[in-house]
Motif scaffolding. Sequence first.
Motif, PDB file in Angstrom:
ATOM      1  N   ARG B  78       0.737  -1.315  -0.188  1.00  0.00           N
ATOM      2  CA  ARG B  78      -0.095  -0.041  -0.173  1.00  0.00           C
ATOM      3  C   ARG B  78       0.910   1.173   0.038  1.00  0.00           C
ATOM      4  NH1 ARG B  78      -5.343  -0.490   1.588  1.00  0.00           N
ATOM      5  NH2 ARG B  78      -6.130  -2.568   1.758  1.00  0.00           N
ATOM      6  N   SER B  79       2.172   1.203   0.349  1.00  0.00           N
ATOM      7  CA  SER B  79       2.896   2.189   0.265  1.00  0.00           C
ATOM      8  C   SER B  79       3.313   2.633  -1.146  1.00  0.00           C
ATOM      9  CB  SER B  79       4.136   2.051   1.113  1.00  0.00           C
ATOM     10  OG  SER B  79       5.168   1.176   0.379  1.00  0.00           O
ATOM     11  N   ARG B  80       3.232   1.928  -1.939  1.00  0.00           N
ATOM     12  CA  ARG B  80       3.456   2.338  -3.413  1.00  0.00           C
ATOM     13  C   ARG B  80       2.382   3.203  -4.382  1.00  0.00           C
ATOM     14  NH1 ARG B  80       8.281  -1.226  -5.074  1.00  0.00           N
ATOM     15  NH2 ARG B  80       8.054   0.123  -6.990  1.00  0.00           N
ATOM     16  N   ASP B  81       2.953   3.919  -5.091  1.00  0.00           N
ATOM     17  CA  ASP B  81       1.916   4.960  -5.620  1.00  0.00           C
ATOM     18  C   ASP B  81       1.452   4.243  -7.102  1.00  0.00           C
ATOM     19  OD1 ASP B  81       0.666   7.019  -6.898  1.00  0.00           O
ATOM     20  OD2 ASP B  81       2.413   8.149  -7.211  1.00  0.00           O
ATOM     21  N   LYS B  82       0.026   3.855  -6.834  1.00  0.00           N
ATOM     22  CA  LYS B  82      -0.439   3.127  -7.902  1.00  0.00           C
ATOM     23  C   LYS B  82      -1.095   3.955  -9.070  1.00  0.00           C
ATOM     24  CE  LYS B  82       0.842  -0.581  -5.885  1.00  0.00           C
ATOM     25  NZ  LYS B  82       0.042  -1.044  -4.796  1.00  0.00           N
ATOM     26  N   SER B  83      -0.775   5.242  -8.955  1.00  0.00           N
ATOM     27  CA  SER B  83      -1.372   6.135 -10.028  1.00  0.00           C
ATOM     28  C   SER B  83      -0.446   6.326 -11.231  1.00  0.00           C
ATOM     29  CB  SER B  83      -1.692   7.548  -9.277  1.00  0.00           C
ATOM     30  OG  SER B  83      -0.460   8.151  -9.087  1.00  0.00           O
ATOM     31  N   ILE B  84       0.783   5.694 -11.129  1.00  0.00           N
ATOM     32  CA  ILE B  84       1.807   5.715 -12.043  1.00  0.00           C
ATOM     33  C   ILE B  84       2.280   4.435 -12.269  1.00  0.00           C
ATOM     34  CG2 ILE B  84       3.609   6.496 -10.129  1.00  0.00           C
ATOM     35  CD1 ILE B  84       5.096   7.746 -12.411  1.00  0.00           C
ATOM     36  N   ILE B  85       2.247   3.757 -13.300  1.00  0.00           N
ATOM     37  CA  ILE B  85       2.300   2.353 -13.683  1.00  0.00           C
ATOM     38  C   ILE B  85       3.859   2.313 -14.756  1.00  0.00           C
ATOM     39  CG2 ILE B  85       1.534   0.158 -14.730  1.00  0.00           C
ATOM     40  CD1 ILE B  85       0.216   0.993 -12.028  1.00  0.00           C
ATOM     41  N   CYS B  86       4.536   1.516 -14.410  1.00  0.00           N
ATOM     42  CA  CYS B  86       5.846   1.107 -15.208  1.00  0.00           C
ATOM     43  C   CYS B  86       5.621   0.138 -15.942  1.00  0.00           C
ATOM     44  CB  CYS B  86       7.106   1.273 -14.351  1.00  0.00           C
ATOM     45  SG  CYS B  86       8.568   0.975 -15.383  1.00  0.00           S
ATOM     46  N   VAL B  87       5.603   0.088 -17.304  1.00  0.00           N
ATOM     47  CA  VAL B  87       5.333  -1.107 -18.169  1.00  0.00           C
ATOM     48  C   VAL B  87       6.872  -1.733 -18.666  1.00  0.00           C
ATOM     49  CG1 VAL B  87       4.098  -1.840 -20.376  1.00  0.00           C
ATOM     50  CG2 VAL B  87       3.197   0.053 -18.979  1.00  0.00           C
ATOM     51  N   VAL B  88       6.702  -2.961 -18.470  1.00  0.00           N
ATOM     52  CA  VAL B  88       8.130  -3.951 -18.814  1.00  0.00           C
ATOM     53  C   VAL B  88       7.564  -4.971 -19.659  1.00  0.00           C
ATOM     54  CG1 VAL B  88       9.340  -2.887 -16.935  1.00  0.00           C
ATOM     55  CG2 VAL B  88       8.233  -4.946 -16.715  1.00  0.00           C
ATOM     56  N   TYR B 107       3.580  -1.662 -11.334  1.00  0.00           N
ATOM     57  CA  TYR B 107       4.324  -2.201 -12.756  1.00  0.00           C
ATOM     58  C   TYR B 107       3.107  -2.639 -13.597  1.00  0.00           C
ATOM     59  CZ  TYR B 107       9.019  -1.830 -10.834  1.00  0.00           C
ATOM     60  OH  TYR B 107      10.162  -1.358 -10.490  1.00  0.00           O
ATOM     61  N   HIS B 108       3.597  -3.142 -14.814  1.00  0.00           N
ATOM     62  CA  HIS B 108       2.654  -4.033 -15.638  1.00  0.00           C
ATOM     63  C   HIS B 108       3.701  -4.689 -16.365  1.00  0.00           C
ATOM     64  CE1 HIS B 108      -1.338  -5.017 -17.483  1.00  0.00           C
ATOM     65  NE2 HIS B 108      -0.555  -5.209 -18.506  1.00  0.00           N
ATOM     66  N   VAL B 109       3.482  -5.990 -16.365  1.00  0.00           N
ATOM     67  CA  VAL B 109       4.526  -6.740 -17.372  1.00  0.00           C
ATOM     68  C   VAL B 109       3.915  -7.427 -18.378  1.00  0.00           C
ATOM     69  CG1 VAL B 109       6.101  -9.037 -17.120  1.00  0.00           C
ATOM     70  CG2 VAL B 109       5.554  -7.654 -14.970  1.00  0.00           C
ATOM     71  N   LEU B 110       4.418  -7.166 -19.660  1.00  0.00           N
ATOM     72  CA  LEU B 110       3.792  -7.677 -20.974  1.00  0.00           C
ATOM     73  C   LEU B 110       3.927  -8.952 -21.269  1.00  0.00           C
ATOM     74  CD1 LEU B 110       4.548  -4.140 -22.811  1.00  0.00           C
ATOM     75  CD2 LEU B 110       2.385  -4.681 -21.852  1.00  0.00           C
ATOM     76  N   GLU B 148      -2.802   7.780 -13.514  1.00  0.00           N
ATOM     77  CA  GLU B 148      -2.496   9.023 -13.949  1.00  0.00           C
ATOM     78  C   GLU B 148      -1.455   8.955 -15.157  1.00  0.00           C
ATOM     79  OE1 GLU B 148      -4.768  11.117 -13.520  1.00  0.00           O
ATOM     80  OE2 GLU B 148      -5.871  10.696 -11.679  1.00  0.00           O
ATOM     81  N   GLU B 149      -0.514   8.049 -14.759  1.00  0.00           N
ATOM     82  CA  GLU B 149       0.637   8.018 -15.626  1.00  0.00           C
ATOM     83  C   GLU B 149       1.200   6.892 -15.992  1.00  0.00           C
ATOM     84  OE1 GLU B 149       3.834  10.581 -14.329  1.00  0.00           O
ATOM     85  OE2 GLU B 149       5.150   9.976 -16.166  1.00  0.00           O
ATOM     86  N   ILE B 150       1.738   6.461 -17.250  1.00  0.00           N
ATOM     87  CA  ILE B 150       1.959   5.492 -17.666  1.00  0.00           C
ATOM     88  C   ILE B 150       3.604   5.725 -18.051  1.00  0.00           C
ATOM     89  CG2 ILE B 150       2.063   3.520 -19.369  1.00  0.00           C
ATOM     90  CD1 ILE B 150      -0.160   3.158 -17.717  1.00  0.00           C
ATOM     91  N   ILE B 151       4.472   5.011 -17.692  1.00  0.00           N
ATOM     92  CA  ILE B 151       5.864   4.899 -18.125  1.00  0.00           C
ATOM     93  C   ILE B 151       6.467   3.712 -18.931  1.00  0.00           C
ATOM     94  CG2 ILE B 151       8.342   5.057 -17.607  1.00  0.00           C
ATOM     95  CD1 ILE B 151       7.566   5.991 -14.744  1.00  0.00           C
ATOM     96  N   LEU B 152       6.485   4.025 -20.326  1.00  0.00           N
ATOM     97  CA  LEU B 152       6.611   2.844 -20.841  1.00  0.00           C
ATOM     98  C   LEU B 152       8.343   2.247 -20.997  1.00  0.00           C
ATOM     99  CD1 LEU B 152       4.727   4.132 -23.970  1.00  0.00           C
ATOM    100  CD2 LEU B 152       4.045   2.098 -22.511  1.00  0.00           C
ATOM    101  N   ALA B 153       8.679   1.484 -20.278  1.00  0.00           N
ATOM    102  CA  ALA B 153       9.878   0.993 -19.816  1.00  0.00           C
ATOM    103  C   ALA B 153      10.319  -0.197 -20.632  1.00  0.00           C
ATOM    104  CB  ALA B 153      10.184   0.812 -18.643  1.00  0.00           C
TER     105      ALA B 153
END
Lengths: 209, 209
Positions: B78-88, B107-110, B148-153
């Motif tokens: 719960r301490s992680r900010d889920k409004s920003i998702i890093c896609v790997v 995160y989101h793992v493709l 709110e934000e997606i980082i495409l990593a």
Amino acid sequence: MPTYGFPSAMRRLILELSKLPTIGEKTAMRLAYHLIKEDERDAADLAMAILEARKKIVFCRICFGLADEEVCPLCSDRSRDKSIICVVEKPADVIAIERTNGFHGGYHVLHGLWSPLKGVRPEETKINELINRVQKSRERGSKETRIEEIILATSTTVEGDATAMYLAKNVTELGVTVSRIAQGMPKGGELEYADQGTLSHAISGRLKI
Amino acid sequence: MPTYGFPSAMRRLILELSKLPTIGEKTAMRLAYHLIKEDERDAADLAMAILEARKKIVFCRICFGLADEEVCPLCSDRSRDKSIICVVEKPADVIAIERTNGFHGGYHVLHGLWSPLKGVRPEETKINELINRVQKSRERGSKETRIEEIILATSTTVEGDATAMYLAKNVTELGVTVSRIAQGMPKGGELEYADQGTLSHAISGRLKI
């Protein structure tokens, strides 16, 4: 191992894989991911193959090659000339020599080389077993084929040469012809990785010590 | 596979090992010999680790990272900010980013990248699951944290760039800020093998698409 974020079963799999030779942490991670993601049957097949191999494979009583019976297929083969024995470091070297189709005698697998530098003593290999095997075969009334020649086909590394010299000294005394594979192989080369032509040439050009 | 002279259990083990990525026939032979020769417990531990991992590890319901419960530890945190998702692309990339200590979102793992050349379609990856996830999070009355934000990593390869573009096109429409990790990474580099500094820099220097 910094794999925080992975479940414990994954961490354990990575740890076990990275215990294998030549497998670093990143490769272990890649292999583990493959095992998790791809066909479940492949993963189960690999696990079963490991367990089955451990259960079934033994060292041949005569040559210490890999076997699933007391005596390996090569030692059981009556068409092979057992008066000439090719001495190698490991089972993969037997395969390398068999591939050349240029040798039809018996083998002896040392499972290691004498290495004072790495602290490996002859007793930790099957060197003494070879000396005993030759000795026994030459005793009056022995049931084994009398060994007449030993080809020392250990790698042309410092350890391979040292082991060959140690064996030559001990086996020549028994009245056996001892030869070393010809240095047609590149110096410092690993036997397992030699090409067939080089290896074939090295066997046919062997020199008496 | 020319491993005549080996018992069938050994041939089978070599075959199963050589199905793994980056493992060729010679490496498989070396690994198999190690498993046969060394500590029996190590071999059994590896076999059990494979079976256990297959049995216990699942993909997280939310991010498709590795988990041993329905939801992975990172998504449960719960301490992680889920409004920003890093896609790997793959789970190892999550580890690589976690190591930088510079990212505290979700995160989101493709599990794959869109690759017309290799014939991989978006449906064979978790690309559409990401679009659905973003969509759902932004619906009125959604219980999920609003993204709110997606980082495409994804890696800076052709496939990684193509996947990023595909995602940017589909997710920007949903009113989400979409960014790409900065090209501080060497072009053509694999994310998994990047050093921490480069990767950290790439995340902090991300550019809005």
